[in-house]
Design a protein around this motif. Structure first.
Motif, PDB file in Angstrom:
ATOM      1  N   GLU A 301       0.891  -1.191  -0.007  1.00  0.00           N
ATOM      2  CA  GLU A 301      -0.072   0.055   0.096  1.00  0.00           C
ATOM      3  C   GLU A 301       0.844   1.436   0.068  1.00  0.00           C
ATOM      4  OE1 GLU A 301      -2.864  -0.606   3.116  1.00  0.00           O
ATOM      5  OE2 GLU A 301      -4.096  -1.796   1.839  1.00  0.00           O
ATOM      6  N   ALA A 302       2.262   1.146   0.332  1.00  0.00           N
ATOM      7  CA  ALA A 302       3.262   2.156   0.404  1.00  0.00           C
ATOM      8  C   ALA A 302       3.626   2.628  -1.117  1.00  0.00           C
ATOM      9  CB  ALA A 302       4.088   2.049   1.373  1.00  0.00           C
ATOM     10  N   GLY A 303       3.413   1.246  -1.976  1.00  0.00           N
ATOM     11  CA  GLY A 303       3.857   1.636  -3.226  1.00  0.00           C
ATOM     12  C   GLY A 303       4.861   0.716  -3.716  1.00  0.00           C
ATOM     13  N   ILE A 304       5.039  -0.417  -2.997  1.00  0.00           N
ATOM     14  CA  ILE A 304       6.083  -1.244  -3.249  1.00  0.00           C
ATOM     15  C   ILE A 304       5.567  -2.568  -4.105  1.00  0.00           C
ATOM     16  CG2 ILE A 304       7.392  -3.036  -2.081  1.00  0.00           C
ATOM     17  CD1 ILE A 304       8.705  -0.320  -1.936  1.00  0.00           C
ATOM     18  N   GLU A 305       6.423  -2.915  -5.164  1.00  0.00           N
ATOM     19  CA  GLU A 305       5.830  -4.014  -5.918  1.00  0.00           C
ATOM     20  C   GLU A 305       6.597  -5.379  -6.068  1.00  0.00           C
ATOM     21  OE1 GLU A 305       4.356  -0.840  -9.554  1.00  0.00           O
ATOM     22  OE2 GLU A 305       6.235  -0.846  -8.715  1.00  0.00           O
ATOM     23  N   GLY A 306       7.626  -5.050  -5.174  1.00  0.00           N
ATOM     24  CA  GLY A 306       8.703  -6.174  -5.092  1.00  0.00           C
ATOM     25  C   GLY A 306       9.405  -6.601  -3.768  1.00  0.00           C
ATOM     26  N   PHE A 307       9.566  -7.736  -3.454  1.00  0.00           N
ATOM     27  CA  PHE A 307      10.060  -8.139  -2.144  1.00  0.00           C
ATOM     28  C   PHE A 307      11.407  -9.182  -2.480  1.00  0.00           C
ATOM     29  CE2 PHE A 307       6.060  -6.596  -1.307  1.00  0.00           C
ATOM     30  CZ  PHE A 307       6.056  -5.939  -0.340  1.00  0.00           C
ATOM     31  N   TRP A 308      12.224  -9.136  -1.675  1.00  0.00           N
ATOM     32  CA  TRP A 308      13.056 -10.218  -1.314  1.00  0.00           C
ATOM     33  C   TRP A 308      13.156 -10.883   0.017  1.00  0.00           C
ATOM     34  CZ3 TRP A 308      18.968  -9.284  -0.392  1.00  0.00           C
ATOM     35  CH2 TRP A 308      19.136  -8.013  -0.159  1.00  0.00           C
ATOM     36  N   ASN A 309      12.835 -11.990   0.260  1.00  0.00           N
ATOM     37  CA  ASN A 309      12.873 -12.768   1.656  1.00  0.00           C
ATOM     38  C   ASN A 309      14.202 -13.129   2.177  1.00  0.00           C
ATOM     39  OD1 ASN A 309      10.086 -12.258   2.018  1.00  0.00           O
ATOM     40  ND2 ASN A 309       9.515 -14.325   1.528  1.00  0.00           N
ATOM     41  N   ASP A 310      14.467 -12.936   3.095  1.00  0.00           N
ATOM     42  CA  ASP A 310      15.972 -13.356   3.469  1.00  0.00           C
ATOM     43  C   ASP A 310      16.002 -14.041   4.840  1.00  0.00           C
ATOM     44  OD1 ASP A 310      18.566 -13.784   3.406  1.00  0.00           O
ATOM     45  OD2 ASP A 310      19.138 -11.563   4.101  1.00  0.00           O
ATOM     46  N   MET A 311      17.105 -14.657   5.133  1.00  0.00           N
ATOM     47  CA  MET A 311      17.396 -15.179   6.569  1.00  0.00           C
ATOM     48  C   MET A 311      16.538 -16.311   6.702  1.00  0.00           C
ATOM     49  SD  MET A 311      20.049 -13.367   6.752  1.00  0.00           S
ATOM     50  CE  MET A 311      20.769 -13.679   8.502  1.00  0.00           C
ATOM     51  N   ASN A 312      15.843 -17.169   5.711  1.00  0.00           N
ATOM     52  CA  ASN A 312      14.648 -17.997   6.018  1.00  0.00           C
ATOM     53  C   ASN A 312      15.139 -19.509   5.986  1.00  0.00           C
ATOM     54  OD1 ASN A 312      15.025 -17.883   3.409  1.00  0.00           O
ATOM     55  ND2 ASN A 312      12.999 -17.106   2.785  1.00  0.00           N
ATOM     56  N   GLU A 313      16.257 -19.762   6.337  1.00  0.00           N
ATOM     57  CA  GLU A 313      16.623 -21.218   6.423  1.00  0.00           C
ATOM     58  C   GLU A 313      15.794 -21.690   7.728  1.00  0.00           C
ATOM     59  OE1 GLU A 313      18.850 -18.818   6.036  1.00  0.00           O
ATOM     60  OE2 GLU A 313      18.946 -19.078   3.821  1.00  0.00           O
ATOM     61  N   PRO A 314      15.600 -21.258   8.834  1.00  0.00           N
ATOM     62  CA  PRO A 314      15.712 -20.158   9.066  1.00  0.00           C
ATOM     63  C   PRO A 314      17.290 -19.710   9.616  1.00  0.00           C
ATOM     64  CG  PRO A 314      14.527 -21.122  10.777  1.00  0.00           C
ATOM     65  CD  PRO A 314      14.979 -21.941   9.638  1.00  0.00           C
ATOM     66  N   ALA A 315      17.963 -18.783   9.347  1.00  0.00           N
ATOM     67  CA  ALA A 315      19.245 -18.486  10.151  1.00  0.00           C
ATOM     68  C   ALA A 315      19.159 -18.157  11.468  1.00  0.00           C
ATOM     69  CB  ALA A 315      19.766 -17.463   9.286  1.00  0.00           C
ATOM     70  N   ILE A 316      20.167 -18.914  12.092  1.00  0.00           N
ATOM     71  CA  ILE A 316      20.013 -18.596  13.572  1.00  0.00           C
ATOM     72  C   ILE A 316      21.565 -18.143  14.116  1.00  0.00           C
ATOM     73  CG2 ILE A 316      19.984 -19.700  15.913  1.00  0.00           C
ATOM     74  CD1 ILE A 316      17.771 -21.488  14.748  1.00  0.00           C
ATOM     75  N   PHE A 317      21.636 -16.860  14.412  1.00  0.00           N
ATOM     76  CA  PHE A 317      23.146 -16.455  14.809  1.00  0.00           C
ATOM     77  C   PHE A 317      23.573 -17.343  16.097  1.00  0.00           C
ATOM     78  CE2 PHE A 317      22.858 -12.317  12.501  1.00  0.00           C
ATOM     79  CZ  PHE A 317      22.917 -12.913  11.263  1.00  0.00           C
ATOM     80  N   TYR A 318      22.326 -17.356  16.916  1.00  0.00           N
ATOM     81  CA  TYR A 318      22.616 -17.969  18.035  1.00  0.00           C
ATOM     82  C   TYR A 318      20.973 -18.205  18.818  1.00  0.00           C
ATOM     83  CZ  TYR A 318      21.668 -13.775  20.311  1.00  0.00           C
ATOM     84  OH  TYR A 318      20.790 -12.432  20.588  1.00  0.00           O
ATOM     85  N   SER A 319      21.184 -19.345  19.425  1.00  0.00           N
ATOM     86  CA  SER A 319      19.666 -19.482  20.204  1.00  0.00           C
ATOM     87  C   SER A 319      19.945 -19.009  21.691  1.00  0.00           C
ATOM     88  CB  SER A 319      19.296 -21.087  20.024  1.00  0.00           C
ATOM     89  OG  SER A 319      20.098 -21.755  20.969  1.00  0.00           O
ATOM     90  N   GLU A 320      18.790 -18.529  22.227  1.00  0.00           N
ATOM     91  CA  GLU A 320      19.127 -18.230  23.491  1.00  0.00           C
ATOM     92  C   GLU A 320      19.285 -19.266  24.506  1.00  0.00           C
ATOM     93  OE1 GLU A 320      17.275 -14.298  25.312  1.00  0.00           O
ATOM     94  OE2 GLU A 320      15.669 -15.993  25.561  1.00  0.00           O
ATOM     95  N   GLU A 321      18.637 -20.206  24.514  1.00  0.00           N
ATOM     96  CA  GLU A 321      18.995 -21.220  25.142  1.00  0.00           C
ATOM     97  C   GLU A 321      20.565 -21.751  25.435  1.00  0.00           C
ATOM     98  OE1 GLU A 321      16.156 -24.119  25.198  1.00  0.00           O
ATOM     99  OE2 GLU A 321      17.412 -25.779  25.768  1.00  0.00           O
ATOM    100  N   TYR A 322      21.090 -22.003  23.977  1.00  0.00           N
ATOM    101  CA  TYR A 322      22.379 -22.438  24.117  1.00  0.00           C
ATOM    102  C   TYR A 322      23.269 -21.310  24.541  1.00  0.00           C
ATOM    103  CZ  TYR A 322      26.502 -24.885  21.920  1.00  0.00           C
ATOM    104  OH  TYR A 322      27.762 -25.310  22.155  1.00  0.00           O
ATOM    105  N   VAL A 323      23.071 -20.168  24.047  1.00  0.00           N
ATOM    106  CA  VAL A 323      24.028 -19.039  24.983  1.00  0.00           C
ATOM    107  C   VAL A 323      23.858 -19.183  26.458  1.00  0.00           C
ATOM    108  CG1 VAL A 323      24.318 -16.582  25.204  1.00  0.00           C
ATOM    109  CG2 VAL A 323      23.913 -17.660  22.985  1.00  0.00           C
TER     110      VAL A 323
END
Ligand code: GLC
Length: 689
Positions: A301-323
């Motif tokens: 609605e703001a005028g955008i006609e294209g998108f790229w979806n990223d980090m959706n392996e999903p990438a996990i830099f860290y999980s809170e539990e493991y840290v």
């Protein structure tokens, strides 16, 4: 012929759209030997000495996959080296070609290993890790038929708007409206064609999806309008992780409705990605998927006609539990004993380096799907697919008539119906031009037609010659985008000394647009490949399977880009006599007819080698500075006419979702005396050049 075998209780990936009844009983004799191994259910077959393996989509190494071990295990891994077994996608379609010819599609949401003659040269072994799966066995008369058969069972490939075939400039580092204005101004002033500017994560407020930074873009809809007036489409990035922040509606709605992935105890799983602490939308849950998809509306609605979806392996830099675990165990590493301190420090370093994308973290969270609770690792390869499907399905509701550009980093077969993919975080390495080329046909086999790599390389510093040579391949790929990482050398074309060469080469892409769009659309509408290995077109040719650095592009062209630094040309194999157009741009070229066989063909740094098959035509437009300017009513024809040549040109308005071959094809025919005739949907004025 397609046969379907069901093993155990598979999770329905919804990759296949056609109804295929399952066979009962064992796999037919002569195909596979089955065994249960520690790693899962395995089936193997013998390979003949000369058998070739094709497929597996986005992966490292050659077009012929024989001799390495690949894994379907979507991974955020920017090191695209030969040593890797998987990249961002899981594309489990593989063809065996040689003594026998057949294809397999291993429809499994979990990890699958393809040992393509790695452990034993004469054996192909596929191992599916714990859980059910479906195996499809395909047979056909030719390699191309085999692909068509597979593609018809997985449904029509995604079709973007025509402007998405124009050039896109991107860089992780453009921060505000003025940064983008500058990029556009430079391109327009220097007459370097441009259709899109990509907006990486800095456009958002603290990396929160579906927000726009208010200071950096004070009036975003007006800015999108201003860009559109210059024929520029803005393409923002959307990341998988939703920032945990009170008052942020996406976060609050997701929490309130149970739309995020949960830990075993029902609390929401917390990972660290660009925004800091995030939850992952449970896009495998149809209700949550619909909800997440609806959020794209804010930007549309703001005028955008294209998108790229990223980090959706999903990438996990860290999980809170493991840290937490690491910190509890290792934080008080200071002791008086220096040896212990040193040892502890090294341990900590290794732990820190191993924080990202841990297999164990993917076992910590769950999805809610079809009344079942499913542990993430069992459906890991479906996450990026369903995030992109969320957007794709939403666009059908939000924009029922007009196509919207959409591509993703992670994918699984089935996602090809909703969007394309880009090839992820490659590097500014010469070997990655070749990798880019080799992935194209493999991806096409698996349904991914709208694709391309970060031209010039994402990581590391590019060089002017690398950029230009890469562009010489990039002008043929549907997605043609220059993207680079923050901190690397700036690589917009106007940064380099020889801007004129870039302008001419990219001008050639705009001239080729009628052909490339037509070949893309015909491939999409007939389940065909746009990029083919030579062996698919010349099955009888003994050398064709060796040609791993050349491709057929559509019906009439062969390309052979230079991918070595300081090379003044390259060896090219011609399976038949062809006409070489050595092109420095739309208007500057020379031609030469070359006999079948091996040649060293010269190609100066600014020259693109285009080979035409006998009795073929390739239409060129007069180009333009953006796709809307490309006029298909006047065409100049590259030609190699021995008796008579013809071309079936597809064209449409480039926007409507309602696409079909009928009513959109024009046949252009030329004979050896230079007489040209056209018939069909349009009547372009044509001349031979
Ligand atoms: C990931 C993407 C890359 C992007 C970066 C920052 O690495 O693959 O394209 O620039 O994230 O958003």
């Amino acid at each position: 012929m397609i046969r379907k075998y069901v093993f155990g209780e598979p999770f329905d990936t919804e990759a296949v759209v056609s109804e295929i009844p399952a066979e009962t009983g064992n796999l037919p004799d002569g195909y596979f030997e089955e065994t249960e191994t520690e790693d899962g259910h395995a089936f193997s077959c013998d390979l003949g000495e000369k058998d070739r393996l094709y497929g597996l989509g986005e992966n490292v190494r050659g077009i012929n996959k024989r001799g390495w071990i690949y894994e379907a295990n979507c991974m955020d891994d920017p090191g695209h080296t030969e040593s890797k077994r998987s990249l961002y996608g899981a594309h489990n379609f593989l063809i065996v070609d040689g003594k026998q010819r057949f294809g397999i599609f291993v429809d499994a949401a979990q990890k699958v290993t393809f040992d393509c003659g790695y452990t034993k040269r004469d054996k192909l072994t596929v191992t599916v890790s714990e859980g059910g799966f479906v195996l499809y066995l395909l047979e056909a008369q030719s390699l191309r038929e085999l692909v068509r058969e597979f593609r018809s069972m997985i449904g029509r490939s995604y079709i973007p708007p025509k402007w998405a075939f124009g050039y896109g400039q991107s860089r992780w580092g453009y921060k505000c409206a003025d940064d983008i204005r500058r990029v556009v101004k430079e391109h327009r002033e220097k007459r370097i064609p441009l259709d899109a500017v990509y907006m990486d994560i800095d456009y958002m407020e603290r990396f929160k999806d579906f927000t726009v930074h208010k200071e950096r873009f004070p009036d975003f809809p007006a800015f999108a309008e201003e860009m559109k007036a210059q024929h520029i489409h803005l393409v923002p990035i959307i990341d998988a992780g939703v920032k945990i922040e009170e008052g942020y509606p996406v976060y609050e709605e997701g929490v309130r409705n149970g739309y995020f992935c949960q830990n075993e105890d029902g609390t929401y799983f917390v990972a660290g990605v660009w925004p800091g602490r995030v939850h992952f939308p449970d896009v495998l849950n149809p209700e949550a998927r619909r909800w997440f998809g609806n959020w794209y509306r804010v930007l549309v609605e703001a005028g955008i006609e294209g998108f790229w979806n990223d980090m959706n392996e999903p990438a996990i830099f860290y999980s809170e539990e493991y840290v937490k675990k690491i910190l509890e165990k290792h934080m008080p590493y200071q002791t008086d004993d220096e040896d212990t301190q040193m040892r502890k420090l090294f341990e900590l370093k290794d732990l820190a380096l191993g924080l990202a994308n841990r297999r164990a973290d993917y076992r910590l969270f769950y999805h809610q799907c079809r009344g079942q609770r499913v542990r993430h690792d069992r459906v890991h390869n479906l996450y990026g697919y369903n995030m992109t499907r969320a957007a794709g399905e939403a666009f059908e509701r939000i924009s029922p008539d007009k196509r919207i550009l959409l591509f993703s980093r992670s994918s699984y077969v089935g996602m090809h119906r909703y969007g394309g993919i880009w090839m992820g975080d490659n590097s500014s390495w010469w070997s990655h031009i070749l990798l880019n080329l080799q992935m194209l046909p493999s991806l096409n086999m698996c349904g991914f037609l709208y694709t391309g790599a970060d031209l010039g390389g994402f990581g590391d510093d590019t060089t002017e010659d690398l950029m230009l040579r890469w562009l010489e391949l990039g002008i043929f790929t549907p997605l043609m985008r220059n993207h680079s990482a923050i901190g690397t050398r700036e690589q917009e074309f106007y940064r380099f000394e020889n801007t004129d060469a870039f302008r001419r080469v990219i001008g050639l892409r705009y001239a080729l647009l009628p052909y490339l769009y037509s070949e893309f659309m015909k491939a999409a509408l007939t389940d065909d490949l746009m990029f083919m290995p030579l062996a698919f077109v010349y099955p009888e040719d003994a050398f064709a399977p060796q040609a791993e650095d050349q491709l057929m592009v559509g019906s009439g062209l062969m390309i052979a880009p230079v991918y070595r630094q300081n090379a003044d040309g390259r060896y090219v194999y011609l399976p038949e006599e062809m006409k070489l157009y050595r092109m420095r741009g739309r208007d500057s070229f020379e031609t030469e007819v070359l006999p079948a066989g091996h040649h060293y063909v010269k190609a100066a740094l600014d020259e693109v080698l285009v080979f035409l098959r006998p009795d073929h035509l390739v239409p060129l437009s007069d180009g333009g500075c953006f796709t809307d300017e490309v006029d298909a009513s006047h065409l100049r024809l590259l030609h190699y006419i021995k008796t008579s040549a013809s071309y079936e040109l597809y064209d449409d308005d480039g926007l409507s979702r309602d696409v079909a071959l009928a009513g959109h094809l024009t046949t252009i025919t030329a004979d050896a005396d230079g007489n040209i005739r056209t018939s069909g949907a349009s009547a372009p004025e044509c001349e031979l050049i």
